[in-house]
Design a protein around this motif. Structure first.
Motif, short mmCIF file in Angstrom:
data_model
loop_
_atom_site.label_atom_id
_atom_site.label_comp_id
_atom_site.label_asym_id
_atom_site.label_seq_id
_atom_site.Cartn_x
_atom_site.Cartn_y
_atom_site.Cartn_z
N GLY B 43 0.78 -1.22 0.00
CA GLY B 43 0.00 0.00 0.00
C GLY B 43 0.81 1.28 0.00
N ARG B 44 2.13 1.16 0.09
CA ARG B 44 2.95 2.37 0.06
C ARG B 44 3.33 2.71 -1.38
NH1 ARG B 44 6.42 3.52 4.62
NH2 ARG B 44 5.46 2.65 6.46
N THR B 45 3.43 3.98 -1.66
CA THR B 45 3.96 4.40 -2.95
C THR B 45 5.48 4.38 -2.83
OG1 THR B 45 2.08 5.85 -3.18
CG2 THR B 45 3.93 6.22 -4.68
N GLU B 46 6.12 3.59 -3.68
CA GLU B 46 7.57 3.50 -3.59
C GLU B 46 8.20 4.57 -4.47
OE1 GLU B 46 9.31 -0.02 -5.13
OE2 GLU B 46 11.29 0.48 -4.35
N ILE B 47 9.04 5.40 -3.88
CA ILE B 47 9.75 6.38 -4.71
C ILE B 47 11.24 6.07 -4.66
CG2 ILE B 47 8.00 8.16 -4.41
CD1 ILE B 47 9.81 9.59 -2.49
N THR B 48 11.90 6.33 -5.78
CA THR B 48 13.33 6.01 -5.85
C THR B 48 14.15 7.27 -5.69
OG1 THR B 48 13.08 6.13 -8.24
CG2 THR B 48 13.26 3.94 -7.28
N TYR B 49 15.23 7.12 -4.98
CA TYR B 49 16.10 8.24 -4.64
C TYR B 49 17.53 7.80 -4.95
CZ TYR B 49 18.82 11.07 -1.25
OH TYR B 49 19.76 11.85 -0.64
N TRP B 50 18.11 8.44 -5.95
CA TRP B 50 19.50 8.12 -6.33
C TRP B 50 20.44 9.01 -5.54
CZ3 TRP B 50 19.80 7.74 -12.42
CH2 TRP B 50 19.01 6.66 -12.83
N GLU B 51 21.40 8.39 -4.89
CA GLU B 51 22.37 9.17 -4.12
C GLU B 51 23.76 8.62 -4.38
OE1 GLU B 51 23.91 11.78 -2.86
OE2 GLU B 51 21.95 12.26 -1.99
N LYS B 52 24.73 9.51 -4.46
CA LYS B 52 26.10 9.11 -4.80
C LYS B 52 26.86 8.53 -3.62
CE LYS B 52 26.79 14.06 -4.67
NZ LYS B 52 25.40 14.21 -4.23
N TRP B 53 26.39 8.79 -2.39
CA TRP B 53 27.17 8.37 -1.22
C TRP B 53 27.16 6.85 -1.01
CZ3 TRP B 53 23.86 12.51 1.33
CH2 TRP B 53 24.48 13.75 1.22
N THR B 54 28.28 6.38 -0.52
CA THR B 54 28.37 4.97 -0.16
C THR B 54 29.05 4.87 1.20
OG1 THR B 54 30.45 4.91 -1.31
CG2 THR B 54 28.53 4.15 -2.53
N ASN B 55 29.31 3.65 1.61
CA ASN B 55 30.01 3.42 2.88
C ASN B 55 29.36 4.16 4.04
OD1 ASN B 55 31.62 1.88 1.35
ND2 ASN B 55 33.34 3.29 1.30
N ARG B 56 30.21 4.78 4.86
CA ARG B 56 29.72 5.44 6.06
C ARG B 56 28.69 6.51 5.74
NH1 ARG B 56 32.73 6.62 10.95
NH2 ARG B 56 34.54 5.67 10.00
N GLU B 57 29.00 7.31 4.70
CA GLU B 57 28.09 8.38 4.34
C GLU B 57 26.78 7.82 3.78
OE1 GLU B 57 30.78 10.48 1.83
OE2 GLU B 57 31.35 11.87 3.43
N GLY B 58 26.90 6.70 3.05
CA GLY B 58 25.71 6.04 2.53
C GLY B 58 24.85 5.49 3.66
#
Lengths: 290, 458, 303
Positions: B43-58
């Protein structure tokens, strides 16, 4: 009647290829030709600008640098790679115990995914912990950071490309096996030494394979992309920025698909011209058996 | 295949290959269940969010996303780590398949905004979502400048950073210097740099006092400490060949001359890509002073927690130091909503959530950065991963802080300036090199402007 | 050559030395990658560690590589590294493998079938224009990917293929230059009498193709299949341009992203990931080395 029927049959049987070429190659190439006359950023529709993109190349300092880098890579890998591959093939053709194992070892790098191979070599070249510098340290030579030094980055990539030499070695080997024994026997009767015999008999006889490999490796080296894209990202200071990488960047980093298309078309024309020059120029030296 | 032994061998190999192919086919045909995709509540609307961070910041941004997802009943944010985010986003937007949110670099903003590829925040004005409206006054002024292009806010902030001077207190003590007195002027920085440098007997650099090419990620920053701009936003021109800029790069070149361009380069080369690891020149104690961002504290904690160091505002030219100004560079990561994304309204809800002081401060703390908001909560610095975050925060809020040129050709500008910096470091004539750089950049700007003009006519 | 070498022990020794040198030079990079993948994190950059990692007991004593417990220790390290890669929170390698396999199988199937059909048209049917078509086949090898990558992307978007694997495998169903070339050479070598006999039995081209040519061409078809598999498995530029979503990454692309985001720092894990990506190719090569080498050799016979 039959000729006509055969024509239709032939066209029908080759139609998948013809259709695929038109759809996936010719139409995209034509689109790209059109884009090369436009300003186009992918996120906006193309705008016709005539020959601007082609004119811009003359003033684009980076373009000339990239051309020089690509030429260096191509020259390095073809001029060193060809004699090296012929030499290795000749060595492997002296069929002694273990030579087929060595052939497999020489050939295997060809199959390693290029991404994995590039990453592996980054580690070999890495600062003070990489194998190359460790081996140099053993003999008392102070290594350098090969991939981060503008002077050594391109030679390092060329050296890496020489590791992936299995295909030409196998092709030369097959060509050498095709040389009729009678020619060698005649050469022996003439009292030729191994070196003379190699130059006078083997080389002329495998010359079609040499021509083929030279053309293929010119085409390949002008298109090299993954290796510098992964190992150096074109750096340091653009020292390894090669043509295909520059095209990719211009299109996707600088958002200039139009200019990138013009660059790509110039690349295609250069490739065709070089291949033609090599094939025509080699006519006198290549020996075809009838 | 000639003799029998070989043909049986061949047969078993063929069988093995066949079995392998069959197994592979079976596995490939199994329905794939991406791990990251699991657990979207019904029932949730799934939205996609692209982010460049990985590791700790991710992980930090994922924690923010998780918290949002927990407090929601309507929306489910799916964060996807994306490398090469600029080109991927461009292709996806150009190809008509954009994500709902993209974490961009600030230099992407002019490009995408001009093309209309990302939505301006005022386009959401009419939206009734029952949430308080976005308040641009919450941002620090320099941050607000970064988020705005041609008078409209185009993106939201997603942490920001400024750069400071880190110094190794143990090295100071060792040379009889007061570890509580970092340099505040460039002259003093030069003196200390020289005093702290250790040379081997053969003249090689063992330890660097201070070098401008370390880590060398901000080649256009130096004029800032002479009060100069490399770009005039009003006139849309590159001004890097101005007098103060020339003085800045002559100061840079003086350092290179003092220790030798080749010596410094081969010293640098030992570190390669080891920045932010245990081999990082500053973390490993091979450099006494370095210009770095606030995150450095995180890496020091991880790789050399015993390092006795301090961080402060970067020194500046005498005349600035006397005038009581606080110059610096502020850069930010930004959050954009691509036009024609599948769920703009849901994206907007998440966007506003991200722009709250609480979320930005939490993220800034996790990333070890200063707060991008106008006022910093009293408790922000307490227990912050960077004990010197106050210095970075002060720069972020300074009225004298500058941002990177907001031009569509910034990427080219930046690439060109890397080469120019290198040439200057090697000893090229500074005014000539800067004039050449300026004319090349202005050429790019003019070409771009001509194209814009032609496009708007068409 | 054989006789001459036998007669001269010095030449023979030089030859063996040269071969050994060759093998070492070409194997070292891979062995070094392997050695790195065997190391725990704290030994990755340790200059005192050689090809084999140092294994210590709980008490801190170093275990000799000759002791059986040493190898169980190494196995433990490999298991740890592999798990760290496969369970990476940011990169779903098992999924990438599955993606690669899907694309590879679909395109292998298409490539083999279509190229065989086209090669039949070029090799077994005499018609005006077949030489021209064959030249076109060879010419398509020259087209730089850079020329067509962006327009192809737009084309695939028009077709609604972006967001699926189709851009990576559908083109294979229209044949490929190298496969067509290889199969044409092979089909040319099959005696024409067989076609004639089939025709007398009332077979048309279609049945001749399936009943005569295909069964005789299994080795060549296998080579085409292997090459296509490897080309797809190793492809980097295609997935880079055509795939947007991390959950659709292929192994090659996933590996690059993994490396990129770690800045190459945990080399032991990056090498483990690289070897995982290489492993399927290695297995295929071990099983079909001969066919692969013969396939490559055929390329050079274009006279």
């Amino acid at each position: 009647m039959t000729a006509r029927r055969d024509l239709w049959a032939g066209l029908a049987w080759t139609s998948p290829f013809l259709l695929g070429t038109v759809v996936f190659l010719l139409i995209p190439a034509a689109m790209s030709l059109y884009f090369s006359f436009t300003e186009y950023s992918l996120i906006e529709p193309p705008l016709f600008v005539g020959l601007d993109n082609y004119r811009h190349m003359a003033r684009d300092g980076l373009f000339w640098k990239v051309v020089a880098n690509t030429a260096a890579f191509a020259l390095g890998s073809v001029l060193v790679g060809t004699p090296l591959a012929i030499g290795i093939a000749a060595l492997l053709e002296a069929r002694v115990r273990g030579s087929s194992f060595v052939r497999a070892v020489v050939f295997f790098p060809t199959l390693v995914p290029i991404v994995a191979a590039s990453i592996g070599w980054m580690w070999l070249y890495a600062g003070e912990h990489g194998l190359v510098n460790r081996l140099l340290a053993l003999v008392g030579v102070r290594g350098r950071d090969w991939l981060n030094d503008p002077a050594t980055a391109m030679p390092a990539l060329i050296a890496m490309s020489l590791w992936i030499i299995g295909s030409p070695v196998v092709i030369y080997g097959a060509a050498m096996r095709d040389v009729p024994r009678s020619l060698y026997e005649a050469a022996d009767l003439d009292g030729m030494g191994p070196a003379t015999r190699f130059c006078n008999v083997t080389l002329p006889m495998i010359s079609p394979a040499v021509l083929f490999n030279v053309v293929v490796s010119i085409i390949w080296s002008l298109q090299v992309f993954a290796v510098p894209a992964i190992m150096t990202k074109g750096g340091p200071n653009e020292a390894t920025n090669v043509y295909a990488l520059y095209v990719y960047r211009t299109a996707f980093d600088y958002a200039q698909m139009g200019y990138a298309s013009a660059l790509a078309w110039v690349q295609l024309l250069i490739t065709l011209a070089l291949a033609l020059i090599v094939v025509l120029g080699a006519r006198r030296f290549v020996h075809y058996r009838s | 295949m000639s003799d029998r032994a070989e043909s049986t061998l061949h047969l078993t190999r063929r069988t093995a290959l066949g079995a392998l192919a069959a197994g592979a086919a079976g596995w490939a045909l199994l329905p794939s269940r991406p791990r990251s995709h699991a657990g979207v509540p019904r029932g949730r609307t799934e939205i996609t969010y692209w982010e460049k961070w990985t590791n700790r910041e991710g992980e930090a941004i994922q924690a923010v996303v998780d918290r949002f997802n927990q407090t929601q009943s309507r929306i489910w944010v799916h964060r996807i780590p994306v490398a090469d985010i600029t080109s991927k986003a461009m292709v996806a937007i150009g190809g008509g398949d954009p994500p709902d949110l993209v974490g961009f670099f600030t230099y992407n903003v002019p490009q995408f905004a001009e093309a209309g590829a990302i939505m301006a925040m005022d386009e959401f004005d009419g939206l009734r979502d029952g949430l308080p409206p976005l308040d641009p006054d919450l941002y620090a002024p320099a941050v607000r400048r970064l988020l705005t292009y041609r008078g409209r806010q185009r993106v939201g902030v997603n942490t920001c950073y400024t750069l400071g001077l880190y110094w190794n207190r143990a090295h100071f003590r060792e040379r009889g210097l007061d570890p509580d007195q970092p340099p505040t002027t460039l002259d003093r920085l030069d003196e200390l740099g020289e005093a702290l440098t250790a040379l081997a007997q053969d003249g090689r650099i063992e330890r660097a006092g201070f070098l401008q090419n370390m880590p060398g990620w901000w080649p256009t920053i130096w004029p800032i400490f002479f009060g100069a701009d490399v770009y005039d936003a009003e006139a849309d021109t590159c001004t890097i060949a101005g007098d103060a800029c020339i003085r800045a790069y002559e100061w840079v070149q003086a350092t290179a001359r003092r220790f030798g361009p080749e010596q410094t380069r081969s010293f640098m080369a030992q570190f390669g890509r080891s920045n932010h690891s245990a081999q990082d020149p500053f973390i490993s104690g091979r450099a006494s002073m370095i210009m770095q961002g606030p995150w450095m504290a995180n890496f020091i904690n991880a790789f050399n927690p015993g390092l006795d160091y301090g961080a402060a505002v970067f020194p500046m030219a005498d005349e600035l130091a006397g005038a009581g100004v606080l110059p610096g560079l502020l850069e930010a990561d930004v959050l954009a909503i691509p036009r024609a994304c599948p769920h703009p309204e849901e994206a907007w809800t998440f966007f506003k959530h991200m722009q709250s002081v609480g979320v930005q401060e939490a993220l800034a703390r996790a990333h070890c950065k200063p707060s991008p908001m106008r006022t910093t909560s009293p408790g922000f610095a307490v227990g912050h991963g960077n004990p010197f975050v106050g210095a970075f925060d002060a720069i972020a809020k300074s009225p004298d802080v500058k941002v990177l040129p907001q031009t569509r050709v910034w990427k080219q500008f930046s690439d060109l300036s890397i080469s120019a910096f290198d040439a200057i470091w090697s000893g090229a004539d500074v005014p000539t090199e800067l004039a050449a750089l300026q004319s090349r950049v202005n050429d790019q700007i003019a070409t771009d402007a001509a194209r814009r003009a032609r496009r708007s006519r068409a | 050559m054989r006789t001459r070498n036998r007669s001269n022990p010095l030449a023979r020794l030089t030859l063996y030395a040269a071969l050994a040198l060759l093998a070492v030079a070409f194997a070292t990079p891979l062995l070094w990658m392997l050695a790195t993948a065997l190391r725990p994190a704290d030994q990755t950059l340790d200059p005192t560690v050689g090809l084999l990692p140092r294994i210590t007991t709980d008490a801190g004593d170093t275990v000799s590589p000759l002791a059986p417990t040493y190898w169980s220790g190494v196995a433990g390290v490999v298991a740890d590294n592999t798990r760290a890669v496969l369970d990476s929170p940011t990169h779903d390698f098992p999924l990438y493998m599955q993606n690669s396999l899907k694309v590879a199988l679909l395109s292998v199937l298409g490539m083999v079938l279509s190229s065989a059909v086209v090669a039949y048209g070029l090799a077994r049917i005499r018609w005006r224009g077949r030489t021209a078509v064959f030249i076109v086949v060879l010419a398509t090898m020259m087209m730089p990917f850079t020329v067509i990558m962006a327009p192809q992307y737009l084309l695939f978007r028009q077709l609604g293929w972006i967001g699926s694997f189709k851009p990576l495998w559908v083109p294979a169903w229209f044949g490929g230059a190298f496969s067509i070339f290889l199969l044409r050479q092979f089909f040319m070598g099959i005696p024409r009498d067989l076609d004639e006999a089939a025709r007398l039995d009332g077979c048309g081209h279609w049945r001749t193709f399936w009943l005569v040519i295909m069964p005789l061409s299994k080795p060549a078809l296998a080579v085409v299949a292997l090459f296509q598999f490897m080309a797809v498995w190793n492809d980097f530029a295609g997935p880079l341009v055509f795939l947007n979503h991390e959950r659709m990454y292929t192994v090659a692309l996933g590996l690059q992203m993994y490396q990129n985001q770690h800045g190459g720092v945990p080399w032991n894990l990056v090498m483990t990931a690289s070897l995982i990506a290489t492993l399927p190719v290695f297995v295929v090569f071990l099983l079909a080395q001969r066919s692969i080498v013969e396939g490559v050799a055929t390329q050079g016979l274009k006279d």
